[in-house]
Design a protein around this motif. Sequence first.
Motif, PDB file in Angstrom:
ATOM      1  N   UNK A 208     -10.767  -1.798  -3.735  1.00  0.00           N
ATOM      2  CA  UNK A 208     -10.073  -2.288  -2.566  1.00  0.00           C
ATOM      3  C   UNK A 208      -9.175  -3.432  -2.924  1.00  0.00           C
ATOM      4  N   UNK A 209      -8.298  -3.795  -2.021  1.00  0.00           N
ATOM      5  CA  UNK A 209      -7.325  -4.835  -2.347  1.00  0.00           C
ATOM      6  C   UNK A 209      -7.927  -6.196  -2.557  1.00  0.00           C
ATOM      7  N   UNK A 210      -9.163  -6.428  -2.083  1.00  0.00           N
ATOM      8  CA  UNK A 210      -9.768  -7.741  -2.300  1.00  0.00           C
ATOM      9  C   UNK A 210     -10.622  -7.760  -3.549  1.00  0.00           C
ATOM     10  N   UNK A 211     -10.826  -6.574  -4.142  1.00  0.00           N
ATOM     11  CA  UNK A 211     -11.698  -6.548  -5.305  1.00  0.00           C
ATOM     12  C   UNK A 211     -10.947  -7.004  -6.529  1.00  0.00           C
ATOM     13  N   UNK A 212     -11.669  -7.476  -7.488  1.00  0.00           N
ATOM     14  CA  UNK A 212     -11.028  -7.914  -8.722  1.00  0.00           C
ATOM     15  C   UNK A 212     -11.351  -6.969  -9.849  1.00  0.00           C
ATOM     16  N   UNK A 213     -11.782  -5.777  -9.486  1.00  0.00           N
ATOM     17  CA  UNK A 213     -12.073  -4.812 -10.522  1.00  0.00           C
ATOM     18  C   UNK A 213     -13.466  -4.989 -11.064  1.00  0.00           C
TER      19      UNK A 213
ATOM     20  N   UNK B  70      -4.040 -14.292   4.477  1.00  0.00           N
ATOM     21  CA  UNK B  70      -4.158 -13.405   3.322  1.00  0.00           C
ATOM     22  C   UNK B  70      -5.375 -12.500   3.490  1.00  0.00           C
ATOM     23  N   UNK B  71      -5.148 -11.203   3.370  1.00  0.00           N
ATOM     24  CA  UNK B  71      -6.186 -10.180   3.505  1.00  0.00           C
ATOM     25  C   UNK B  71      -6.838 -10.173   4.883  1.00  0.00           C
TER      26      UNK B  71
ATOM     27  N   UNK C 267      -0.463 -10.030   3.506  1.00  0.00           N
ATOM     28  CA  UNK C 267      -0.156 -11.364   4.029  1.00  0.00           C
ATOM     29  C   UNK C 267      -0.408 -11.473   5.526  1.00  0.00           C
ATOM     30  N   UNK C 268      -1.037 -10.467   6.114  1.00  0.00           N
ATOM     31  CA  UNK C 268      -1.420 -10.542   7.518  1.00  0.00           C
ATOM     32  C   UNK C 268      -0.447  -9.914   8.483  1.00  0.00           C
ATOM     33  N   UNK C 269       0.659  -9.336   8.002  1.00  0.00           N
ATOM     34  CA  UNK C 269       1.661  -8.741   8.884  1.00  0.00           C
ATOM     35  C   UNK C 269       1.175  -7.376   9.368  1.00  0.00           C
TER      36      UNK C 269
END
Length: 858
Positions: A754-759, A714-715, A639-641
């Motif tokens: 990676x966290x942005x990938x959707x598999x 986000x991201x 969430x950018x933190x």
Amino acid sequence: MDRGGPEETPAATDPARQPAGGQDPRLFLQTLQTLWSTRDLRQLREEAWKGFATLDDPLTTLLDMLEASRGCGGRGPSLEAWVARELERWLQAQPRPEPAQGGRALKPLQARAVRLLTEGPPSLVEPLVSLFQLQDADRSPVLAHIHRLHQEGKFKEAIVLGTKLQLQADLDVEKMCAPLLLQDKVDLTERYVDSSPLLQQRLLALMDSWCQPGFDIRVVARQYPQATLRLERLSPRALGRQVLRLLEQYRLGPALCPNVVTQQRLAALRYLCYKRLVERSISRESWAELVQGLVGQDECLQGQLLRLLASQEDVAAVAQCALDLSLPEERLPATVVAEMSQLRLQERTDKAPSEDRRDDCYRLPIAREDIHFLASWEELARHEDTLLQPGQVVGVDLEWRPSFGAGGRPRVSLMQVAVEGRVFLLDLPQLSSPAGGQAPRAFSQLVSRLLSDPSITKLGYGMAGDLRSLGASYPALAQAGQQLQGGLDLLQVHRQMRVADRPAPAVDGATGPRGLSLLVQQVLGKPLDKTQQLSNWDRRPLGEGQLVYAAADAYCLLEVFWALCREPARFHLPGALPWSLGLGRSKRRGTWEPPPQKASASPWQEHSPEAAAPEVPARAFRVVCDSMLGGLGRTLRCLGVDVRVLHSGEDHRQAAEVARQEGRVILTSGLPYHKLRAQVGAGRCLAVDCSLKAQQQAKAILRHFNVRVTPADIFSRCQACNCDQYLKVSKDVMKQLVRLSVHLGGPGGASTEGPHSDGEQEAGSALEEAPGGCSYDPPCRWLEDADLQTRVPATLANGTQLQLAGVPAGVLRRPGLRHFYCCTGCGKVFWEGSHLARVTSNFQEVLEGAPRPASGPS
């Protein structure tokens, strides 16, 4: 789907190996390929079985087909593997075994199958092993192939093949299992050693060796540079939990894992010292008994105990503990020794200080004579009508002797059943013996009738776990969980209260009450007195304090229930309580489950002082988390933190130093909350409720500190390393870098997404958009040649190597995907996919500027 290319020279054309039964394997395969492309599995199966029936030697023909299509395998679904599995089903359905499946005729087929297995895709392993009985074939070529897979970094494929072919005796268990453990794939190692007690012992000895004090897991990790490491899952505490679980699963003694046992005892010792010297939530007698049983004659633990006591500031409390344990004065500080002398003098002249019931805790509202201790079948029979009265509400709780060693949870010692005005304490060890006697029969029948009567509402807190413990302790009640009808777990209600509301102030303080005690405080105004919780419940007779504590633990459930029924709105529960209407009961177990609620601002929050706190942008909010909050840290980064997570070896004092130097807020789940808060000041330290999931924790923290999160946040940070600097990479450049990495032998990176990938999805699948059409487009510049130090391996100018192995081939072929992003801090590669939509949807209630779903019935 795998298709044989026309340029391939099929092995079936070899004159020495003519197709069986006059059927050309290429034509048979082409026929099936046509049907495979239509995805009509019913017609495909009919055609395959029809073809199998025309073959004189189906196994030979299968090998011809597989050899004809060799070299064209992919990562998608394989027609060849499907045909092999379907042939196995067809052979099993035949009235007699095929001649080729036995005797000498199988030997040459096994040799061919082994060659295919070492050259084909992993999906062929299982059907080939089964069809050609490869566990009995020549092991030399397969062992060589497994060693080659291991050298190439294909550790999963190597261990799966070794397991399928039962080659464990010919392979080194440490070599096979170590890289899988580094990648947090314990399940594969469990299957590998499943059939051999000796291998199980070796695996546990390996894991225990990684838990010895001062051991650096990174030394082992350097031996496997190709592995995708999950070192955050390999802290001594996390490994210790896995070892203890496997010890119980394999029924092995704790002596096999001395490092883990010592680690566990030391952790228990710290916990007990905290409970006695900081929380003051355990009685002197219970503390001394538990510590003496824990430390025993172990000199290492004795030394640790002395250091723990010497580090405490309350000299009087430490001196009393030293007296209770008869510790040697020569190893204690002079101030403690002097205080011990004063205490001895006081004991000779005055009565020892008593630990009376605390006035600031919940008090049992019934008289002492209304607490009944039942230890025989005659006493059970005398009170049976009261216990089983239809239509009543009862509170149920259990107690057992505390245990801090390996070997699972101890046997349940006491069962408390509270009805209005009275509490019954059932002495389970006495009522369960002798086995098969009248008392055990009467006890099990009474408990079964109580649990299975839907007209009696049974209240508990964590009922599922309690009933599992009851069933594990007493085989006659093994089905207690399945028998439960009309149960209401107040733990679920408590969680619903938390979801609908921010954590109450008491949740934020680590020294405050927790669990049932917290619920009692929130509803009835005072917490439970837990000083007897860790006492010896196997002792008979029980002490007066134990009897009152046990009765209060069950009776408070009734009082909480009545208060919630009277004023549900006060606790942010649904206006029409499910239990008062007889609704919402689980058909499977008969326990109440809270209904989902819409996200909304709670009345508590509107009147909270924190609601007026100044707003903080997400990217300006900086925190430091302890090592147990890794999931929360990754969620907040998402969430950018700006989140720094302590490593497992870093002391909690490091958190205070980081917070002061870098202006961060401390988030902790551990015991040192009060010390950290004193070092950084009010409002700069928060104790996180570990009973909540990371997503719920993150929402509570964002609300508590009034953090503003927008879709653009986000991201904006890498979940893996916290870096907020990305480079944009075009699809063409990414293809070139991946191709060079694969074909020129460059080392791979992380194989996890990676966290942005959707598999990995099939080529051509549409990208999912976040609600409201949000898309991922962080402000970053394009990757240029000057940014690359080398192309093989692809390394940025700052020395960061791009983790190209984490980019599946299917993603590179996906239409509509125009570019990728790489983190300049750790080299992870991301791309836009459905993960963005999921995160936006999950955090919609705290996102500023995000569209809200239309309201409607929940």
